[in-house]
Design an enzyme around this catalytic site. Structure first.
Site, mmCIF file in Angstrom:
data_model
loop_
_atom_site.group_PDB
_atom_site.id
_atom_site.type_symbol
_atom_site.label_atom_id
_atom_site.label_comp_id
_atom_site.label_asym_id
_atom_site.label_seq_id
_atom_site.Cartn_x
_atom_site.Cartn_y
_atom_site.Cartn_z
ATOM 1 N N GLY A 1 0.874 -1.164 0.000
ATOM 2 C CA GLY A 1 0.000 0.000 0.000
ATOM 3 C C GLY A 1 0.917 1.221 0.000
ATOM 4 N N ALA A 2 0.639 2.161 -0.917
ATOM 5 C CA ALA A 2 1.592 3.255 -1.154
ATOM 6 C C ALA A 2 2.023 4.003 0.125
ATOM 7 C CB ALA A 2 1.012 4.213 -2.201
ATOM 8 N N ARG B 1 10.173 -1.371 -5.375
ATOM 9 C CA ARG B 1 8.945 -1.366 -6.176
ATOM 10 C C ARG B 1 8.871 -0.029 -6.937
ATOM 11 N NH1 ARG B 1 3.554 -3.340 -3.370
ATOM 12 N NH2 ARG B 1 3.087 -3.956 -5.519
ATOM 13 N N GLN C 1 -5.618 -8.964 -2.232
ATOM 14 C CA GLN C 1 -5.605 -7.957 -1.158
ATOM 15 C C GLN C 1 -7.013 -7.601 -0.700
ATOM 16 O OE1 GLN C 1 -3.787 -7.805 -3.949
ATOM 17 N NE2 GLN C 1 -1.846 -6.756 -3.672
ATOM 18 N N ASP D 1 -1.592 4.593 -6.415
ATOM 19 C CA ASP D 1 -0.145 4.500 -6.183
ATOM 20 C C ASP D 1 0.624 5.673 -6.772
ATOM 21 O OD1 ASP D 1 -1.213 1.607 -5.986
ATOM 22 O OD2 ASP D 1 0.744 1.620 -5.005
ATOM 23 N N ASN E 1 -3.333 2.410 -10.123
ATOM 24 C CA ASN E 1 -3.720 1.670 -8.913
ATOM 25 C C ASN E 1 -3.695 0.185 -9.253
ATOM 26 O OD1 ASN E 1 -4.579 1.633 -6.122
ATOM 27 N ND2 ASN E 1 -6.586 0.988 -6.850
ATOM 28 N N LYS E 2 -3.991 -0.634 -8.267
ATOM 29 C CA LYS E 2 -3.948 -2.086 -8.413
ATOM 30 C C LYS E 2 -4.619 -2.559 -9.698
ATOM 31 C CE LYS E 2 -2.261 -4.388 -6.450
ATOM 32 N NZ LYS E 2 -0.899 -4.818 -6.879
HETATM 33 O O1 MRU Z 1 0.484 -4.116 -4.604
HETATM 34 P P1 MRU Z 1 -0.124 -3.385 -3.453
HETATM 35 O O2 MRU Z 1 -0.915 -4.263 -2.538
HETATM 36 O O3 MRU Z 1 0.911 -2.551 -2.710
HETATM 37 O O4 MRU Z 1 -1.146 -2.368 -4.128
HETATM 38 C C1 MRU Z 1 -1.822 -1.466 -3.300
HETATM 39 C C2 MRU Z 1 -2.782 -0.608 -4.025
HETATM 40 O O5 MRU Z 1 -2.929 -0.678 -5.213
HETATM 41 C C3 MRU Z 1 -3.481 0.428 -3.200
HETATM 42 O O6 MRU Z 1 -4.760 0.682 -3.698
HETATM 43 C C4 MRU Z 1 -2.680 1.738 -3.210
HETATM 44 O O7 MRU Z 1 -1.352 1.506 -2.859
HETATM 45 C C5 MRU Z 1 -3.267 2.757 -2.310
HETATM 46 S S1 MRU Z 1 -3.077 2.350 -0.608
HETATM 47 C C6 MRU Z 1 -3.786 3.601 0.305
#
Ligand code: MRU
Length: 369
Positions: free
Chosen positions: A56-57, A98, A205, A246, A256-257
């Protein structure tokens, strides 16, 4: 510790000052096991970020800030130039874990600025300043999420159905989450939201983290497979979509994801507002558009076998596994920041948001002095 009740009482990322070490909840073990792990070496911190033990960012940003502080303490020289050279090597290494979430480099750059802007201080003094900055990054994150929650709540009404994708919850931040912040605040104030959480293939997730933390908080949450989003929208159960992100580009395109842009297309089709929640730390004005955002590619095993009891795809099959996608700004109804909701045209809206941020930062400096 096992069970649901404790998860929201635990800190996603913490600093053990004694050791020192970064302490995280290992998110790859959730929801089955709640295990806190301690990260001390550069390799351990890098692996935890890459393997999504912390993810999560905003949480990645906080972990990196604590991480570089812990590593800086181990540098072991009193010479400023030697210290800075080693600090920069460690920073570059952590930054490579990442590529898509801008909060990683954002937090590391903030930490580097502290080291660079105090050449007259002793290394001991610089370490104190680095500690202070890392703790400030975490503390700010909580305030920012709460503010996003207030602005997000203003876009909703009691009883609304909300769909979310991936986990932009407390487990992705210091507290409240971004996309979940309006949900948590609404829960405290009796809004009675009905939330639908996409499971979020391939790393789940949504199922493992979002469903878990919202359910633990007593929110009415229903887990769906990603390919059911269209159905629940067509059924009229969704009044708004809230997702995290992100990296937001200067034109409002938002990474985003993986799967998020598909949800945005569906929301557009069913005339459902689609909101992206983004702290200003996630808005990257140096990236002109979504086409300039580097998308992380992940190992094929995540698609073919991870989380399955046994391999679920033929050996040797070609796999494409991008971890994120970019939602075009034209599909976004608004970007919810800690300084208000930005709407198209995003260039002008971001100017206004950052003006407010500068004014608030200025006021804070005055108070501190
Ligand atoms: O690969 P991840 O689990 O780090 O991806 C997370 C996301 O895509 C979240 O939506 C994003 O980081 C926002 S978290 C507030």
């Amino acid at each position: 510790m096992n069970g649901q009740k404790g998860i929201l009482a635990l800190e996603t990322v913490a600093l053990d000052e004694e050791e020192p070490a970064v302490v995280i909840i290992d998110q790859t073990k959730l929801p089955g096991r709640t295990q806190l792990i301690r990260l001390r070496s550069a390799q351990e911190i890098w692996d935890a970020i890459y393997l999504l033990k912390v993810r999560g960012a905003p949480a990645i940003g906080v972990a990196a800030a604590f991480g570089i502080y812990v590593l800086a303490r181990q540098i072991g020289t009193e010479d400023y130039d030697a210290f800075l050279a080693e600090f920069r090597k460690l920073k570059a290494y952590l930054d490579s874990a990442r590529p898509t979430a801008v909060n990683l480099s954002w937090a590391l750059n903030r930490m580097e600025r502290v080291a660079v802007s105090h050449p007259e201080e002793t290394v001991g003094e610089i370490l104190c300043l680095l500690r202070k900055e890392a703790l400030a990054i975490k503390e700010e994150d909580t305030r920012v999420c709460q503010s996003i929650g207030e602005y997000g709540l203003g876009l909703l009404k009691p009883g609304d159905g909300i769909l979310t994708h991936c986990n932009a919850g407390q487990l992705a931040t210091s507290r409240y989450g971004t996309a979940t912040a309006p949900i948590y605040l609404g829960q405290e104030r009796g809004y009675g939201f009905r939330v639908f959480a996409d499971e979020t293939r391939p790393l789940l997730q949504g199922a493992r983290l979002t469903a878990y933390e919202l359910h633990s908080a007593g929110v009415d949450v229903t887990l769906i497979c990603d390919n059911m989003a269209s159905m629940v929208m067509k059924n009229g159960w969704i009044n708004a979509v809230f997702v995290g992100c992100d990296r937001v580009a200067a034109n409002g395109d938002a990474a985003n994801k993986i799967g998020t842009s598909g949800v945005a297309v569906l929301a557009g089709h069913y005339h459902i507002p689609f909101y992206v929640c983004a702290p200003t730390s996630t808005i990257d004005l140096s990236t002109p558009s979504g086409a300039d955002i580097r998308i992380e590619q992940r190992p094929e095993e995540e698609v073919t076998q991870m989380w399955y009891k046994e391999r679920m795809a033929p050996e040797g099959i070609k796999v494409y596994n991008p971890a994120f996608d970019v939602t075009d700004h034209s599909l976004i109804s608004g970007i919810v920041t800690e300084y208000g909701v930005a709407r198209a045209p995003y260039g002008e809206a971001f100017e206004e948001i950052f003006r407010k941020k500068e004014a608030a930062d200025g006021n804070l400096q005055c108070k501190i002095k």
